[in-house]
Design a protein around this motif. Structure first.
Motif, PDB file in Angstrom:
ATOM      1  N   ARG A   1      -6.427  15.495  -0.576  1.00 53.86           N
ATOM      2  CA  ARG A   1      -5.711  14.591   0.310  1.00 53.86           C
ATOM      3  C   ARG A   1      -5.167  13.378  -0.448  1.00 53.86           C
ATOM      4  NH1 ARG A   1     -10.007  16.179   4.057  1.00 53.86           N
ATOM      5  NH2 ARG A   1     -11.260  14.322   3.566  1.00 53.86           N
ATOM      6  N   ALA A   2      -5.817  12.997  -1.541  1.00 52.46           N
ATOM      7  CA  ALA A   2      -5.387  11.830  -2.304  1.00 52.46           C
ATOM      8  C   ALA A   2      -4.370  12.164  -3.388  1.00 52.46           C
ATOM      9  CB  ALA A   2      -6.598  11.154  -2.939  1.00 52.46           C
ATOM     10  N   ALA A   3      -4.153  13.447  -3.655  1.00 50.08           N
ATOM     11  CA  ALA A   3      -3.342  13.848  -4.812  1.00 50.08           C
ATOM     12  C   ALA A   3      -1.923  13.295  -4.782  1.00 50.08           C
ATOM     13  CB  ALA A   3      -3.317  15.369  -4.920  1.00 50.08           C
ATOM     14  N   GLU A   4      -1.259  13.348  -3.626  1.00 48.32           N
ATOM     15  CA  GLU A   4       0.133  12.904  -3.560  1.00 48.32           C
ATOM     16  C   GLU A   4       0.278  11.414  -3.820  1.00 48.32           C
ATOM     17  OE1 GLU A   4       3.041  14.470  -0.662  1.00 48.32           O
ATOM     18  OE2 GLU A   4       1.351  15.643   0.126  1.00 48.32           O
ATOM     19  N   ILE A   5      -0.595  10.589  -3.218  1.00 52.22           N
ATOM     20  CA  ILE A   5      -0.444   9.156  -3.444  1.00 52.22           C
ATOM     21  C   ILE A   5      -0.939   8.754  -4.833  1.00 52.22           C
ATOM     22  CG2 ILE A   5      -0.369   8.396  -1.045  1.00 52.22           C
ATOM     23  CD1 ILE A   5      -3.306   7.659  -1.255  1.00 52.22           C
ATOM     24  N   ALA A   6      -1.866   9.531  -5.417  1.00 49.14           N
ATOM     25  CA  ALA A   6      -2.293   9.242  -6.788  1.00 49.14           C
ATOM     26  C   ALA A   6      -1.119   9.415  -7.746  1.00 49.14           C
ATOM     27  CB  ALA A   6      -3.445  10.164  -7.186  1.00 49.14           C
TER      28      ALA A   6
ATOM     29  N   GLY B   1       3.299  16.007   2.295  1.00 49.26           N
ATOM     30  CA  GLY B   1       4.697  15.589   2.245  1.00 49.26           C
ATOM     31  C   GLY B   1       5.019  14.320   3.001  1.00 49.26           C
ATOM     32  N   LEU B   2       4.037  13.697   3.639  1.00 45.15           N
ATOM     33  CA  LEU B   2       4.289  12.493   4.435  1.00 45.15           C
ATOM     34  C   LEU B   2       3.591  11.287   3.797  1.00 45.15           C
ATOM     35  CD1 LEU B   2       4.011  13.569   8.187  1.00 45.15           C
ATOM     36  CD2 LEU B   2       6.056  13.284   6.791  1.00 45.15           C
ATOM     37  N   VAL B   3       4.339  10.555   2.979  1.00 48.07           N
ATOM     38  CA  VAL B   3       3.830   9.360   2.307  1.00 48.07           C
ATOM     39  C   VAL B   3       4.773   8.207   2.599  1.00 48.07           C
ATOM     40  CG1 VAL B   3       3.245   8.298   0.094  1.00 48.07           C
ATOM     41  CG2 VAL B   3       2.811  10.727   0.450  1.00 48.07           C
ATOM     42  N   LYS B   4       4.241   7.022   2.811  1.00 50.50           N
ATOM     43  CA  LYS B   4       5.068   5.844   3.032  1.00 50.50           C
ATOM     44  C   LYS B   4       4.528   4.661   2.237  1.00 50.50           C
ATOM     45  CE  LYS B   4       4.389   2.786   6.029  1.00 50.50           C
ATOM     46  NZ  LYS B   4       4.410   1.872   7.196  1.00 50.50           N
ATOM     47  N   VAL B   5       5.394   3.667   2.041  1.00 53.01           N
ATOM     48  CA  VAL B   5       4.995   2.407   1.441  1.00 53.01           C
ATOM     49  C   VAL B   5       5.045   1.346   2.532  1.00 53.01           C
ATOM     50  CG1 VAL B   5       7.375   1.863   0.725  1.00 53.01           C
ATOM     51  CG2 VAL B   5       5.448   0.748  -0.425  1.00 53.01           C
TER      52      VAL B   5
ATOM     53  N   TYR C   1       0.825  -1.205   0.000  1.00 57.57           N
ATOM     54  CA  TYR C   1       0.000   0.000   0.000  1.00 57.57           C
ATOM     55  C   TYR C   1       0.862   1.260   0.000  1.00 57.57           C
ATOM     56  CZ  TYR C   1       1.118  -0.009   5.012  1.00 57.57           C
ATOM     57  OH  TYR C   1       1.784  -0.014   6.215  1.00 57.57           O
ATOM     58  N   LEU C   2       0.240   2.358  -0.410  1.00 55.91           N
ATOM     59  CA  LEU C   2       0.802   3.693  -0.263  1.00 55.91           C
ATOM     60  C   LEU C   2      -0.099   4.441   0.711  1.00 55.91           C
ATOM     61  CD1 LEU C   2       1.561   4.552  -4.003  1.00 55.91           C
ATOM     62  CD2 LEU C   2       3.264   4.126  -2.206  1.00 55.91           C
ATOM     63  N   ALA C   3       0.493   5.009   1.756  1.00 53.52           N
ATOM     64  CA  ALA C   3      -0.288   5.698   2.783  1.00 53.52           C
ATOM     65  C   ALA C   3       0.150   7.147   2.900  1.00 53.52           C
ATOM     66  CB  ALA C   3      -0.133   4.995   4.124  1.00 53.52           C
ATOM     67  N   TRP C   4      -0.820   8.024   3.089  1.00 58.01           N
ATOM     68  CA  TRP C   4      -0.578   9.479   3.208  1.00 58.01           C
ATOM     69  C   TRP C   4      -1.057   9.940   4.581  1.00 58.01           C
ATOM     70  CZ3 TRP C   4      -3.760  13.828   3.807  1.00 58.01           C
ATOM     71  CH2 TRP C   4      -3.221  15.067   3.424  1.00 58.01           C
ATOM     72  N   PHE C   5      -0.191  10.663   5.286  1.00 62.29           N
ATOM     73  CA  PHE C   5      -0.505  11.114   6.644  1.00 62.29           C
ATOM     74  C   PHE C   5      -0.673  12.625   6.748  1.00 62.29           C
ATOM     75  CE2 PHE C   5       1.779   7.157   6.759  1.00 62.29           C
ATOM     76  CZ  PHE C   5       1.029   6.395   7.628  1.00 62.29           C
TER      77      PHE C   5
END
Length: 293
Positions: free
Chosen positions: A175-180, A104-108, A97-101
């Motif tokens: 909120r979804a833009a970075e992980i998209a 600038g805070l995204v993790k796999v 998964y890709l998660a956004w907090f």
């Protein structure tokens, strides 16, 4: 003398977050509800043991430890752990998964397919999308591919997650833009394991589930509890729950309590909205001192 209970942690159930207690008791965490408890004078925090077994020596553990385990029990707990990379032959399917907090805070990360989105709720992921599904080692290799090729971390400190919650974008699309964008880059990479099946981007938003999606943004947290202490107390109106964190409206503003700090203590009910524990000011917040109130 008030009855004391030992907290065994926060769990995300199908109907929302609950505090669990040694012995099986559960306390539903409903926003707007008053949550307050204290630690008895002279009390000590003791090791919670490992994998359902009590600590053989009842070791005292530091108040600031989020694991609440002594060195030996911590070693035993991680001896058979996917997170610690000590398992390579788990036959269950896993999902990447890709998660956004926050900005600038995204993790796999990876989680067992059977757990669904529970792992994302536990981590406090405001938004996430699945990336792929397959065997454990294929999921691990995909996680490593994203770290190496795109610089995506597999861990983000909880302190960083708390610091950005007050600045979350108001719409789900934002909120979804970075992980998209990251999802599109990830599926375009070469080197994916053949046994991992890519999944299309589908953003899942937890902001309202956590209580962070109010139109006005809600009251921003001013500080975070550093540790519980003997004779201390904390309480207030529950305004949000994100991952293991309770956002409590106290007389000094909204204070975040990581429920992992509660484990190992004997806790009793408290009156009013006390904030008699060490609190650290969150970045950008004002009016909270680091010390005992």
């Amino acid at each position: 003398m008030a009855q004391a209970w030992k907290c065994s942690g926060l769990r995300w159930a199908a109907d929302g977050p609950v505090l669990t207690w040694v012995g099986g008791r559960r306390s539903a965490l409903t926003r707007g509800k008053r949550v307050a408890f204290g630690v008895a004078e002279g009390g000590a925090r003791t090791c919670v043991g490992a994998r359902g077994h009590r600590c053989p020596v009842g070791a005292v553990v530091p108040g600031r430890s989020t694991g609440a385990r002594c060195e030996e029990c911590a070693r035993l707990d991680r001896a058979h752990s996917v997170a610690a990379d000590t398992i390579a032959d788990d036959p269950r399917p896993y999902r990447v998964y890709l998660a956004w907090f926050g900005p600038g805070l995204v993790k796999v990360g990876i989680t067992a397919d059977e757990r669904g989105s529970a792992r994302l709720l536990e981590q406090g992921a405001v938004c996430f999308s699945w990336l792929g599904r397959g065997p454990l080692m294929a999921a691990r290799r995909t996680e490593e591919l994203l770290r190496a090729a795109l610089g995506v971390p597999d861990r983000i400190p909880y302190a960083h997650k708390r610091a950005v919650r007050a600045g979350l974008p108001r719409s789900e699309a934002e909120r979804a833009a970075e992980i998209a964008e990251l999802h599109a880059q990830a599926v375009g990479l070469g080197g994916w394991p053949e046994s991992l099946t890519p999944e299309p981007f589908r953003g899942v938003d937890h902001a309202r589930v956590f209580g962070l999606g109010q139109p006005d943004g809600g009251p921003a947290a001013v500080g975070e509890v550093v540790e519980l202490v003997a004779g201390g107390a904390i309480g207030g109106e529950l305004v949000a729950v994100a991952g293991p964190d309770l956002h409590l409206a106290t007389g000094r503003g909204v204070v975040v309590l990581d429920t992992r700090l509660m484990t190992g203590w004997e806790l009793v009910s408290a009156e009013g909205e006390p904030c008699a524990v060490p609190v650290r000011e969150l970045k950008g917040a004002a009016g909270v001192q680091d010390g005992l109130f």
